[in-house]
Design an enzyme around this catalytic site. Structure first.
Site, PDB file in Angstrom:
ATOM      1  N   CYS A 138       0.881  -1.185   0.000  1.00  0.00           N
ATOM      2  CA  CYS A 138       0.000   0.000   0.000  1.00  0.00           C
ATOM      3  C   CYS A 138       0.911   1.226   0.000  1.00  0.00           C
ATOM      4  O   CYS A 138       1.168   1.820   1.047  1.00  0.00           O
ATOM      5  CB  CYS A 138      -0.915  -0.001   1.214  1.00  0.00           C
ATOM      6  SG  CYS A 138      -1.899  -1.504   1.421  1.00  0.00           S
TER       7      CYS A 138
ATOM      8  N   GLY B 287       4.468   7.244  -0.758  1.00  0.00           N
ATOM      9  CA  GLY B 287       5.723   6.739  -1.299  1.00  0.00           C
ATOM     10  C   GLY B 287       6.973   7.008  -0.492  1.00  0.00           C
ATOM     11  O   GLY B 287       8.068   6.607  -0.909  1.00  0.00           O
ATOM     12  N   ASN B 288       6.874   7.660   0.658  1.00  0.00           N
ATOM     13  CA  ASN B 288       8.079   7.940   1.439  1.00  0.00           C
ATOM     14  C   ASN B 288       8.782   6.663   1.890  1.00  0.00           C
ATOM     15  O   ASN B 288      10.013   6.566   1.855  1.00  0.00           O
ATOM     16  CB  ASN B 288       7.737   8.807   2.657  1.00  0.00           C
ATOM     17  CG  ASN B 288       7.473  10.243   2.286  1.00  0.00           C
ATOM     18  OD1 ASN B 288       7.759  10.658   1.167  1.00  0.00           O
ATOM     19  ND2 ASN B 288       6.931  11.015   3.202  1.00  0.00           N
TER      20      ASN B 288
ATOM     21  N   GLU C  59      -0.520   0.324  -5.412  1.00  0.00           N
ATOM     22  CA  GLU C  59      -1.436   1.345  -4.905  1.00  0.00           C
ATOM     23  C   GLU C  59      -2.761   1.247  -5.649  1.00  0.00           C
ATOM     24  O   GLU C  59      -2.799   1.277  -6.873  1.00  0.00           O
ATOM     25  CB  GLU C  59      -0.843   2.746  -5.074  1.00  0.00           C
ATOM     26  CG  GLU C  59      -1.767   3.877  -4.669  1.00  0.00           C
ATOM     27  CD  GLU C  59      -2.290   3.750  -3.239  1.00  0.00           C
ATOM     28  OE1 GLU C  59      -3.511   3.884  -3.053  1.00  0.00           O
ATOM     29  OE2 GLU C  59      -1.477   3.508  -2.317  1.00  0.00           O
TER      30      GLU C  59
ATOM     31  N   ASP D 198      -5.187  -3.568  -6.467  1.00  0.00           N
ATOM     32  CA  ASP D 198      -5.520  -3.917  -5.090  1.00  0.00           C
ATOM     33  C   ASP D 198      -4.606  -5.057  -4.657  1.00  0.00           C
ATOM     34  O   ASP D 198      -4.547  -6.100  -5.317  1.00  0.00           O
ATOM     35  CB  ASP D 198      -6.994  -4.349  -5.029  1.00  0.00           C
ATOM     36  CG  ASP D 198      -7.475  -4.618  -3.605  1.00  0.00           C
ATOM     37  OD1 ASP D 198      -6.626  -4.774  -2.704  1.00  0.00           O
ATOM     38  OD2 ASP D 198      -8.690  -4.663  -3.396  1.00  0.00           O
TER      39      ASP D 198
ATOM     40  N   CYS E  47      -0.095   3.708  11.438  1.00  0.00           N
ATOM     41  CA  CYS E  47       0.107   4.963  12.175  1.00  0.00           C
ATOM     42  C   CYS E  47      -1.081   5.136  13.125  1.00  0.00           C
ATOM     43  O   CYS E  47      -1.732   6.171  13.158  1.00  0.00           O
ATOM     44  CB  CYS E  47       0.273   6.152  11.237  1.00  0.00           C
ATOM     45  SG  CYS E  47      -1.035   6.355  10.022  1.00  0.00           S
TER      46      CYS E  47
END
Length: 505
Positions: A251, A255-256, A275, A302, A381
């Site tokens: 996922c 993109g970091n 993505e 997906d 997160c």
């Protein structure tokens, strides 16, 4: 006499010229303010629509600091101040009853202009919306006074304090993109203007004072450094892919972490960046281009639809799974406390959390099906147990059946998982108050063949592992009640902070 008249004429002409220049400058400033308000309104609409749907495409900072936004600092300040005052602005507009159906269609622009009228620097009469609201300026101020009286406060500052949420001040972290610049060179360049130190856990992470604004710094603009928090920068090193491997980032956007993987792999091997959302693909591609990474293949798909038996994925050795989550751990850094849903003090949406956890669990189970995979990192997160420890606990029997066990990344890191199952000390948590973000990281590593539950070797370790799997299945899932969890988590993170004094991050 003639020379005297000419001097007077020149003086008069000079005065007129100065007045004309002043008018031109004023018109230019008015035009600038006009477009700035509309630019801010466009971003504000995206923020509010995303908040209403509980599905934000990006944070306030990300939207404002997009290359298309010209005056970033002014726009960011205007949006933040409008959001901070939004409860008061809404109260005033509702009580004043001056907004008709025409202007309701431009409510974000109305919010911004009303903020300027009531709390800002005033509004020049440029633009139809500005002219309309300025005609009702007295009504707006009168209504505000009535609200002050009704709330039993004397000043706007006291009224604002009723709604205000304290800002969180944490150090600014930047990750050096070693594809373009080495860490020592980045230090030399940044120290010309800032106080900078190296992080003692992540080699390519630097620490600057809170509030340091680097968005316009040349090193940020050319992709030599990325504005990335410490917790976020721990995810790719936890996976620690080796140069030459094939890696799947399940996922990817924005993109970091994807480009961090590329840096760790020194451009060797292949990264498949998956993505699903098309609107996020562009941002992912922009991040990859900025980083200079050349071994990333973007896949608009997906992750759950990828067939692990497809020969294209037969050599995938590592998977980074950072799925959609509640974002509760980055609420402060994302400025989510400014959003209407948070300002209204809404309770945790358990239905949404349950849906997210179901997806997260399904995605993690899917990751174990790739035949050559040796390492899997699951990260969120979020600070919620239901998205973190509960998801990991629920997949442990399947993980062990495929020969995986929980490994312990960053063994020196003190803040670990909540003790809700045996082995949770292998998990990593970060504290939003100390590290700026609340992240969760679980690393699954393939056991040696002789230790694999699926192998034919029935040694004592296999028996123990199988027994532990059965025991995990028997135990009922442990979910700490929400309010008790908040109290427990607060104490747990405080203990982490005490234990973690040796870390500077």
């Amino acid at each position: 006499m003639r020379m005297k008249r000419e001097r007077k004429k020149k003086k008069s002409d000079g005065g007129r010229q100065q007045n004309e220049e002043k008018k031109t400058t004023l018109k230019g400033a008015e035009r600038s303010a006009y477009f700035a308000r509309r630019e801010a309104a466009k971003v504000l609409k995206t923020v509010l629509v995303g908040d209403a749907k509980r599905r934000a495409l990006a944070s306030i900072k990300t939207l404002v600091y997009h290359p298309s936004v010209r005056n970033k600092k002014a726009t960011f300040a205007l949006i933040c101040q409008t959001l901070k005052h939004l409860p008061i602005i809404n109260d005033v507009l509702q009580a004043a009853s001056i907004i008709n159906s025409k202007w309701k269609r431009q409510q974000e622009l109305i919010y911004i202009i009303v903020y300027d009228i009531l709390f800002g620097q005033g509004v020049p009469l440029v633009g139809d919306a500005e002219k309309y609201l300025m005609r009702h300026k007295d009504a707006l101020h009168s209504t505000l006074k009535q609200i002050l009286s009704r709330k039993n406060v004397k000043t706007v500052k006291e009224l604002f304090a009723l709604h205000e949420v304290p800002d969180v001040s944490v150090p600014r972290n930047v990750r050096v993109n070693t594809l373009k610049l080495d860490v020592d060179s980045a230090l030399v360049e940044l120290r010309k203007k800032y106080t900078v130190q190296k992080d003692d856990l992540i080699p390519d992470l630097l620490i600057l004072p809170p509030g340091t604004d680097l968005h316009d710094h040349p090193l940020v603009k050319n992709g030599s450094i990325f504005l990335q928090g410490k917790a976020s920068s721990m995810v790719a090193p936890a996976l620690s892919p080796e140069p030459g491997w094939e890696v799947l980032d399940a996922c990817s956007a924005p993109g970091n972490k994807t480009v961090h993987l590329a840096a760790l792999m020194k451009r060797k091997g292949r990264i498949i960046a998956c993505e699903l959302q098309k609107e996020r693909i562009k941002r992912l591609n922009d991040t990859i281009k900025l980083s200079g990474a050349s071994n990333i293949q973007v896949l608009n798909e997906d992750f759950l639809n990828i067939n692990p038996k497809d020969p294209s994925y037969s050599k995938i050795k590592a998977i980074l799974l950072d799925p959609s989550c509640s974002g509760s751990g980055t609420a402060a850094s994302r400025l989510d406390h400014l959003l209407p849903s948070k300002a209204a003090g809404q309770d945790i949406d358990m239905e949404r959390l349950n849906k997210l956890a179901a997806f997260q669990r399904k995605a993690l189970q899917h990751a174990f099906l790739f035949p050559a995979v040796e390492r899997i990192v699951y990260s969120t997160c979020s600070i919620n147990q239901i998205e973190n420890e509960d998801v990991v606990k629920s997949v442990l029997p399947l993980a062990e059946s495929y020969g995986f066990q929980l490994a312990k990344p960053f063994p020196e890191w003190q803040c670990r998982g909540l003790p809700v199952f045996e082995g949770s000390e292998h998990l990593v948590r970060t504290d939003p108050a100390k590290h700026g973000e609340g992240f969760f990281i679980a690393l699954f590593s393939k056991k040696d063949a002789k230790l694999s539950v699926r192998s034919n070797n029935n040694d004592n370790r296999n028996i123990h592992s199988s027994t532990r799997t059965r025991n995990l299945r028997r135990k009922k899932p442990m979910l700490i009640h929400t309010n008790l969890f908040r109290m427990w988590l607060y104490g747990h993170l405080n203990r982490c902070r005490i234990q973690d004094k040796s870390f500077s991050g």
